[in-house]
Motif scaffolding. Structure first.
Motif, PDB file in Angstrom:
ATOM      1  N   LYS A   1       0.915  -1.319   0.175  1.00  0.00           N
ATOM      2  CA  LYS A   1       0.069   0.024   0.037  1.00  0.00           C
ATOM      3  C   LYS A   1       0.876   1.311  -0.029  1.00  0.00           C
ATOM      4  CE  LYS A   1      -4.138  -2.029   2.377  1.00  0.00           C
ATOM      5  NZ  LYS A   1      -4.978  -1.955   3.793  1.00  0.00           N
ATOM      6  N   GLY A   2       2.008   1.097   0.096  1.00  0.00           N
ATOM      7  CA  GLY A   2       3.045   2.242  -0.070  1.00  0.00           C
ATOM      8  C   GLY A   2       3.033   3.267   1.307  1.00  0.00           C
ATOM      9  N   GLU A   3       2.882   2.551   2.365  1.00  0.00           N
ATOM     10  CA  GLU A   3       2.769   3.141   3.574  1.00  0.00           C
ATOM     11  C   GLU A   3       4.557   3.412   4.113  1.00  0.00           C
ATOM     12  OE1 GLU A   3      -1.229   1.201   5.936  1.00  0.00           O
ATOM     13  OE2 GLU A   3       1.092   0.686   6.566  1.00  0.00           O
ATOM     14  N   HIS A   4       5.283   2.879   3.179  1.00  0.00           N
ATOM     15  CA  HIS A   4       6.790   3.212   3.557  1.00  0.00           C
ATOM     16  C   HIS A   4       7.078   4.697   2.894  1.00  0.00           C
ATOM     17  CE1 HIS A   4       6.343   0.747   0.031  1.00  0.00           C
ATOM     18  NE2 HIS A   4       7.686   1.061  -0.304  1.00  0.00           N
ATOM     19  N   PHE A   5       6.217   5.052   2.232  1.00  0.00           N
ATOM     20  CA  PHE A   5       6.582   6.462   1.566  1.00  0.00           C
ATOM     21  C   PHE A   5       5.737   7.649   2.419  1.00  0.00           C
ATOM     22  CE2 PHE A   5       7.228   3.567  -2.152  1.00  0.00           C
ATOM     23  CZ  PHE A   5       8.515   3.779  -2.065  1.00  0.00           C
ATOM     24  N   SER A   6       4.994   7.113   3.335  1.00  0.00           N
ATOM     25  CA  SER A   6       4.317   8.221   4.066  1.00  0.00           C
ATOM     26  C   SER A   6       5.204   9.193   4.867  1.00  0.00           C
ATOM     27  CB  SER A   6       3.236   7.527   5.162  1.00  0.00           C
ATOM     28  OG  SER A   6       4.185   7.038   6.294  1.00  0.00           O
ATOM     29  N   PRO A   7       4.905  10.448   5.137  1.00  0.00           N
ATOM     30  CA  PRO A   7       5.614  11.481   5.766  1.00  0.00           C
ATOM     31  C   PRO A   7       6.062  10.765   7.004  1.00  0.00           C
ATOM     32  CG  PRO A   7       3.948  12.372   4.683  1.00  0.00           C
ATOM     33  CD  PRO A   7       3.752  11.007   4.422  1.00  0.00           C
ATOM     34  N   GLU A   8       5.010  10.256   7.907  1.00  0.00           N
ATOM     35  CA  GLU A   8       5.455   9.592   9.124  1.00  0.00           C
ATOM     36  C   GLU A   8       6.517   8.881   9.161  1.00  0.00           C
ATOM     37  OE1 GLU A   8       3.122   6.965  12.596  1.00  0.00           O
ATOM     38  OE2 GLU A   8       1.887   7.327  10.545  1.00  0.00           O
ATOM     39  N   PHE A   9       6.503   7.847   8.230  1.00  0.00           N
ATOM     40  CA  PHE A   9       7.704   6.733   8.365  1.00  0.00           C
ATOM     41  C   PHE A   9       8.835   7.309   7.604  1.00  0.00           C
ATOM     42  CE2 PHE A   9       9.993   3.077   6.357  1.00  0.00           C
ATOM     43  CZ  PHE A   9       9.882   2.418   7.458  1.00  0.00           C
ATOM     44  N   LEU A  10       8.993   8.196   6.750  1.00  0.00           N
ATOM     45  CA  LEU A  10      10.111   8.775   6.293  1.00  0.00           C
ATOM     46  C   LEU A  10      10.784   9.772   7.274  1.00  0.00           C
ATOM     47  CD1 LEU A  10       8.942   9.918   2.572  1.00  0.00           C
ATOM     48  CD2 LEU A  10      10.456   7.841   3.270  1.00  0.00           C
TER      49      LEU A  10
ATOM     50  N   ASN B   1      12.852   6.818   8.665  1.00  0.00           N
ATOM     51  CA  ASN B   1      13.916   6.389   7.713  1.00  0.00           C
ATOM     52  C   ASN B   1      13.693   7.040   6.226  1.00  0.00           C
ATOM     53  OD1 ASN B   1      15.768   4.971   6.301  1.00  0.00           O
ATOM     54  ND2 ASN B   1      14.751   2.991   6.169  1.00  0.00           N
ATOM     55  N   PRO B   2      14.475   7.996   6.060  1.00  0.00           N
ATOM     56  CA  PRO B   2      14.413   8.656   4.620  1.00  0.00           C
ATOM     57  C   PRO B   2      14.453   7.988   3.682  1.00  0.00           C
ATOM     58  CG  PRO B   2      15.752   9.902   6.457  1.00  0.00           C
ATOM     59  CD  PRO B   2      15.537   8.479   6.998  1.00  0.00           C
ATOM     60  N   LEU B   3      15.059   6.770   3.590  1.00  0.00           N
ATOM     61  CA  LEU B   3      15.085   5.875   2.745  1.00  0.00           C
ATOM     62  C   LEU B   3      13.977   5.116   2.427  1.00  0.00           C
ATOM     63  CD1 LEU B   3      18.625   4.232   2.936  1.00  0.00           C
ATOM     64  CD2 LEU B   3      17.922   5.665   0.919  1.00  0.00           C
ATOM     65  N   GLY B   4      12.901   5.292   3.502  1.00  0.00           N
ATOM     66  CA  GLY B   4      11.795   4.448   2.908  1.00  0.00           C
ATOM     67  C   GLY B   4      11.726   2.880   3.047  1.00  0.00           C
ATOM     68  N   TYR B   5      12.662   2.236   3.971  1.00  0.00           N
ATOM     69  CA  TYR B   5      12.805   0.802   4.008  1.00  0.00           C
ATOM     70  C   TYR B   5      12.620   0.478   5.352  1.00  0.00           C
ATOM     71  CZ  TYR B   5      15.617   1.040  -0.341  1.00  0.00           C
ATOM     72  OH  TYR B   5      16.068   1.478  -1.574  1.00  0.00           O
ATOM     73  N   VAL B   6      11.972  -1.009   5.311  1.00  0.00           N
ATOM     74  CA  VAL B   6      11.980  -1.651   6.741  1.00  0.00           C
ATOM     75  C   VAL B   6      12.978  -2.677   6.794  1.00  0.00           C
ATOM     76  CG1 VAL B   6       9.103  -1.210   6.899  1.00  0.00           C
ATOM     77  CG2 VAL B   6      10.393  -3.231   5.641  1.00  0.00           C
ATOM     78  N   PRO B   7      13.352  -2.907   8.001  1.00  0.00           N
ATOM     79  CA  PRO B   7      12.800  -2.599   9.121  1.00  0.00           C
ATOM     80  C   PRO B   7      13.227  -1.206   9.921  1.00  0.00           C
ATOM     81  CG  PRO B   7      14.551  -3.848   9.666  1.00  0.00           C
ATOM     82  CD  PRO B   7      14.456  -3.806   8.207  1.00  0.00           C
TER      83      PRO B   7
END
Length: 228
Positions: free
Chosen positions: A49-58, A61-67
């Motif tokens: 769903k692309g949640e790793h690109f949300s402002p909250e997650f970025l 981690n500015p790269l947008g990767y988990v974990p």
């Protein structure tokens, strides 16, 4: 993003792990946490769903990767960095052997998986291959790079392996190998008969509770439509 995992108890100082159920990088960290007996709150990040690109997650981690691991005021991303941090701060169940040569082999095996195999089969790369080359090329692309890495690992570990990758105790290399071996067999249908040592290790990992509990299908955000 959603919380889950059954380990949350409302303690603001508790470890928090931002992860995705199918992410092999997240799984490495889950295994490490399990082996060390550390409680943590699992916060699901849906990559589809692309949640790793949300402002909250970025912000994490500015790269947008988990974990991503949050330990009080400390925020760390990248599974390699997280596992080394956990090893230094939480010494119970050491993930690195005392012997320097075996320690170096653990670093090398983990690096082969994390830099020469896994990045070439992640969602972003496979999507790029599908768009630029064709939808039928994804699996062959992944197989090629997995098999190249596995061939190297077979040679690297042949003089060090015992029950596990570098002896009869579970160490860092095993944390990286287990998710990759599972993905190779279940997602990419790699012919493992050419890798007898790795096949044996894969069977051994499936018997360890800390590894079993970290499996994708056992995570609270796992898709009910998929079991691998």
């Amino acid at each position: 993003m959603a919380s889950g995992g059954g380990n949350g108890d409302g303690d603001k100082n508790q470890l928090k792990l931002y992860s995705y159920w199918r992410s092999s990088c997240s799984r490495r960290v889950r295994i490490a946490l399990n082996l060390k007996g550390l409680k943590y709150e699992n916060i699901a990040v849906n990559l589809v769903k692309g949640e790793h690109f949300s402002p909250e997650f970025l912000k994490l981690n500015p790269l947008g990767y988990v974990p991503v691991l949050v330990d009080g005021d400390i925020v760390l991303s990248d599974s390699f960095a997280i596992i080394l941090y956990l090893e230094e701060k939480y010494p119970q169940h050491p993930l690195l052997p005392r012997d320097l040569q075996k320690r170096g082999i653990n670093y090398q095996a983990a690096s082969i998986v994390s830099s020469s195999i896994q990045p070439l089969q992640n969602l972003a790369i496979l999507k790029y291959i599908e768009e630029k080359v064709g939808p039928n090329e994804q699996i062959s692309w992944a197989e090629q790079h997995i098999e190249k890495g596995f061939a190297a690992l077979e040679k690297l570990l042949k003089d060090y392996a015992g029950r596990y990758a570098t002896g009869d105790e579970v160490f860092m290399a095993d944390l990286f190998l287990a998710p990759q071996l599972d993905a190779a067999t279940k997602r990419f249908n790699v012919n493992m008969t050419q890798f007898p040592l790795l096949s044996r290790l894969n069977e051994a990992y499936n018997e360890i509770p800390a590894f079993q509990d970290a499996m994708p299908q056992k995570q609270p955000d796992a898709s009910p439509a998929s079991t691998c």
